[in-house]
Design a protein around this motif. Structure first.
Motif, mmCIF file in Angstrom:
data_model
loop_
_atom_site.group_PDB
_atom_site.id
_atom_site.type_symbol
_atom_site.label_atom_id
_atom_site.label_comp_id
_atom_site.label_asym_id
_atom_site.label_seq_id
_atom_site.Cartn_x
_atom_site.Cartn_y
_atom_site.Cartn_z
ATOM 1 N N GLY A 18 0.809 -1.213 0.000
ATOM 2 C CA GLY A 18 0.000 0.000 0.000
ATOM 3 C C GLY A 18 0.838 1.257 0.000
ATOM 4 N N ARG A 19 1.885 1.264 0.800
ATOM 5 C CA ARG A 19 2.760 2.444 0.854
ATOM 6 C C ARG A 19 3.501 2.617 -0.467
ATOM 7 N N ALA A 20 3.963 1.524 -1.027
ATOM 8 C CA ALA A 20 4.666 1.605 -2.305
ATOM 9 C C ALA A 20 3.734 2.131 -3.404
ATOM 10 N N HIS A 21 2.474 1.710 -3.360
ATOM 11 C CA HIS A 21 1.514 2.176 -4.365
ATOM 12 C C HIS A 21 1.276 3.676 -4.238
ATOM 13 N N LEU A 22 1.162 4.167 -2.994
ATOM 14 C CA LEU A 22 0.978 5.610 -2.791
ATOM 15 C C LEU A 22 2.184 6.394 -3.290
ATOM 16 N N LEU A 23 3.373 5.880 -3.022
ATOM 17 C CA LEU A 23 4.577 6.566 -3.493
ATOM 18 C C LEU A 23 4.650 6.552 -5.016
ATOM 19 N N PHE A 24 4.210 5.456 -5.622
ATOM 20 C CA PHE A 24 4.172 5.397 -7.090
ATOM 21 C C PHE A 24 3.230 6.463 -7.639
ATOM 22 N N GLU A 25 2.053 6.578 -7.036
ATOM 23 C CA GLU A 25 1.100 7.590 -7.486
ATOM 24 C C GLU A 25 1.654 8.994 -7.278
ATOM 25 N N LEU A 26 2.372 9.194 -6.179
ATOM 26 C CA LEU A 26 2.978 10.498 -5.914
ATOM 27 C C LEU A 26 3.977 10.854 -7.010
ATOM 28 N N MET A 27 4.849 9.906 -7.352
ATOM 29 C CA MET A 27 5.874 10.173 -8.354
ATOM 30 C C MET A 27 5.275 10.272 -9.749
ATOM 31 N N ASN A 28 4.164 9.569 -9.970
ATOM 32 C CA ASN A 28 3.497 9.623 -11.266
ATOM 33 C C ASN A 28 2.840 10.976 -11.494
ATOM 34 N N THR A 30 -0.262 12.044 -11.053
ATOM 35 C CA THR A 30 -1.599 12.161 -11.645
ATOM 36 C C THR A 30 -2.727 11.985 -10.629
ATOM 37 N N GLU A 31 -2.524 11.126 -9.624
ATOM 38 C CA GLU A 31 -3.609 10.808 -8.699
ATOM 39 C C GLU A 31 -3.599 11.651 -7.432
ATOM 40 N N LEU A 32 -2.423 11.980 -6.930
ATOM 41 C CA LEU A 32 -2.311 12.688 -5.652
ATOM 42 C C LEU A 32 -1.945 14.142 -5.862
ATOM 43 N N GLU A 33 -2.589 15.016 -5.098
ATOM 44 C CA GLU A 33 -2.330 16.449 -5.210
ATOM 45 C C GLU A 33 -1.297 16.873 -4.174
ATOM 46 N N GLY A 35 1.979 17.015 -4.416
ATOM 47 C CA GLY A 35 3.351 16.518 -4.540
ATOM 48 C C GLY A 35 3.900 16.064 -3.192
ATOM 49 N N TRP A 36 5.131 16.497 -2.878
ATOM 50 C CA TRP A 36 5.790 16.105 -1.644
ATOM 51 C C TRP A 36 5.026 16.557 -0.405
ATOM 52 N N ARG A 37 4.155 17.539 -0.538
ATOM 53 C CA ARG A 37 3.398 18.041 0.613
ATOM 54 C C ARG A 37 2.158 17.199 0.897
ATOM 55 N N ASN A 38 1.910 16.193 0.117
ATOM 56 C CA ASN A 38 0.686 15.409 0.247
ATOM 57 C C ASN A 38 0.582 14.766 1.628
ATOM 58 N N ASP A 39 -0.530 15.028 2.305
ATOM 59 C CA ASP A 39 -0.717 14.535 3.671
ATOM 60 C C ASP A 39 -1.135 13.061 3.698
ATOM 61 N N GLU A 40 -1.726 12.576 2.620
ATOM 62 C CA GLU A 40 -2.148 11.176 2.587
ATOM 63 C C GLU A 40 -0.937 10.254 2.608
ATOM 64 N N VAL A 41 0.089 10.631 1.861
ATOM 65 C CA VAL A 41 1.311 9.826 1.862
ATOM 66 C C VAL A 41 1.996 9.904 3.227
ATOM 67 N N GLU A 42 2.053 11.109 3.792
ATOM 68 C CA GLU A 42 2.659 11.278 5.120
ATOM 69 C C GLU A 42 1.917 10.442 6.160
ATOM 70 N N GLU A 43 0.604 10.406 6.083
ATOM 71 C CA GLU A 43 -0.179 9.621 7.034
ATOM 72 C C GLU A 43 0.131 8.135 6.916
ATOM 73 N N ALA A 44 0.274 7.645 5.686
ATOM 74 C CA ALA A 44 0.582 6.221 5.485
ATOM 75 C C ALA A 44 1.981 5.877 5.972
ATOM 76 N N LEU A 45 2.932 6.779 5.737
ATOM 77 C CA LEU A 45 4.320 6.531 6.144
ATOM 78 C C LEU A 45 4.544 6.780 7.627
ATOM 79 N N ASP A 46 3.653 7.541 8.250
ATOM 80 C CA ASP A 46 3.843 7.914 9.654
ATOM 81 C C ASP A 46 3.902 6.685 10.563
ATOM 82 N N LEU A 47 3.143 5.647 10.241
ATOM 83 C CA LEU A 47 3.162 4.438 11.066
ATOM 84 C C LEU A 47 4.177 3.405 10.590
ATOM 85 N N CYS A 48 5.020 3.766 9.621
ATOM 86 C CA CYS A 48 6.143 2.901 9.252
ATOM 87 C C CYS A 48 7.171 2.965 10.371
#
Length: 445
Positions: A18-28, A30-33, A35-48
């Motif tokens: 799941g985390r890898a998929h979010l990072l892929f979408e971030l780098m792509n 197109t899906e996540l708004e 960029g690096w400031r995206n809170d959805e990715v930060e939320e997923a990585l926060d519990l890593c």
């Protein structure tokens, strides 16, 4: 399934996939708004937990810990980070300040009322105990002992620079003991025990002349610039020893993993970074490779928990071989991550404490509680030790302490004591199961 946070939450976004998929979408892009400031990715990585389990277990060696550090370096660029980043992430510098008046710092951090304020100010979970600073650092003891430091009388290379295995003659030669922040300021008795063990094995122990840090606590918060500078200081200060092929022995698996894993990646192309990666070992890795070395005997049983980095990017099996060679009967449960994971379990943000405890309660903590009172509980990681000791009534020993205990209980062939006098705590002899780190982590004055 190797991800400890996913094993607790069972949410797809907390799995490696799941985390890898979010990072892929971030780098792509197109899906996540954002960029690096995206809170959805930060939320997923926060519990890593940055345990590197995915790197060791995943078939394609996904390194989510490195992805998390890189993402946060961009995510927080030019912005304030959470409070815990400045307390626990910068623990190297805070420890140096605390060493000037450790008893005063401990009193303030544990006094009723003040303790709650200190935890709130530092972003520490209220359920946690703040680790106590030692009354005296290992370096203070080493200086008083007249111990040797690096940079003096370094022999020229007598072997290829990447042939970093321990020396195989009667005199084991020069070995650098890496003095990390945790074993210098919180558990100096562990570093002292390591001196006993290495000198008993025939090594000439030296420590870095200057206080150095590998920067491990910085990675989880994305302080990559600061981490890189600390590594460059290490390579500069130890240049002569590194180029002479002097082995480096570390006691904290997470610090050893920095030299073996992060250093050659962060300092890509730096020859000395590749050299230090090849020359750095855990204590038990080093002893296991010494030709003819056999530890003294020790009877009994030990429950051994492997630090995540020790199992994922280092050689945990060598630790088990060395401990079994003492004659101990080992119980090595499939514990996974202890849950503390560096500063993760101390952080009061979000679900960190709950996930930390749930991860520990899966296997490790019940195994420790059910172990016989005479069983030694052993782990090499500072955070693992804190998790166990804060959640159970058991004392935890570092492998160095266990081996030093074996040396102390086994007279040498000539009836002599090892060159390094073993430490003694205020509550008992080296490795006494009655010793609690919370009672006194200082060495005897």
């Amino acid at each position: 399934t190797m991800c400890p946070s996913y094993m607790v939450t069972r949410e797809e976004k907390h799995s490696t996939r799941g985390r890898a998929h979010l990072l892929f979408e971030l780098m792509n892009g197109t899906e996540l708004e954002g960029g690096w400031r995206n809170d959805e990715v930060e939320e997923a990585l926060d519990l890593c937990l940055a345990c590197k389990g995915c790197k060791g277990d995943c078939p394609v060696n996904v390194d989510m810990a490195t992805y998390k550090a890189e993402f946060r370096a961009h995510h927080y660029a030019g912005r304030l980070r959470p409070r815990a980043a400045y307390t626990m992430g910068l623990i190297h510098w805070w420890s140096k300040l605390a060493a000037r008046a450790p008893r005063l710092v401990n009193a303030a951090a544990h006094a009723p009322g003040l303790s709650s304020l200190a935890k709130a100010a530092g972003g520490i979970a209220p359920e946690r105990d703040i680790p106590r600073f030692a009354d005296r650092t290992f370096r203070s003891w080493w200086r008083e002992r007249g111990g040797a430091t690096t940079g003096r009388d370094v022999a020229p290379p007598d072997r290829p620079p990447y042939d970093s295995g321990p020396r195989h003659d009667g005199d084991r030669g020069r070995v650098i003991l890496w003095v990390d922040t945790f074993n210098d300021h919180f558990h100096p008795e562990i570093a002292q025990a390591a001196v006993t063990v290495l000198e008993h094995a025939g090594c000439d122990v030296v420590v870095p002349e200057r206080t150095l840090c590998c920067g491990r606590p910085l990675y989880d918060w994305g302080f990559l610039g600061q981490a890189k500078r600390l590594l460059e200081h290490v390579l500069t200060d130890l240049r002569d020893e590194i180029r002479a092929g002097v082995p480096i022995v570390g006691l904290e698996p997470s610090c050893v993993s920095v030299f073996r894993d992060e250093a050659p990646n962060l300092l890509h192309g730096h020859t000395d970074a590749r050299r230090i990666a090849a020359q750095t070992h855990t204590l038990t890795e080093y002893l296991d490779a010494l030709e003819g070395y056999r530890p003294p005997t020790l009877e009994g049983h030990a429950l051994v928990h492997g630090h995540c980095h020790h199992k994922s990017v280092l050689d945990f099996e060598s630790e088990l071989r060395v401990l079994r060679a003492t004659g101990l009967q080992l119980d090595v449960p499939e514990t996974g991550c202890c849950g503390m994971a560096g500063a993760f379990g101390f952080d009061r943000a979000g679900d960190h404490y709950a996930v930390s405890q749930a991860a520990g309660e899966r296997v490790l903590l019940p195994a420790v509680r059910s172990a016989d009172a005479a069983t030694y509980v052993v782990t090499g990681g500072f955070s693992c030790r804190e998790q166990i000791e804060q959640a159970t009534d058991r004392t935890v020993l570092h492998p160095a302490e266990l081996l030093a205990l074996a040396i102390e209980r086994t007279p040498s062939a000539r009836g002599e004591r090892p060159k390094a006098q073993p430490y003694e705590s205020e509550t008992g002899q080296p490795g006494d199961p009655a010793r609690r780190s919370g009672a006194s982590t200082g060495v005897s004055a």
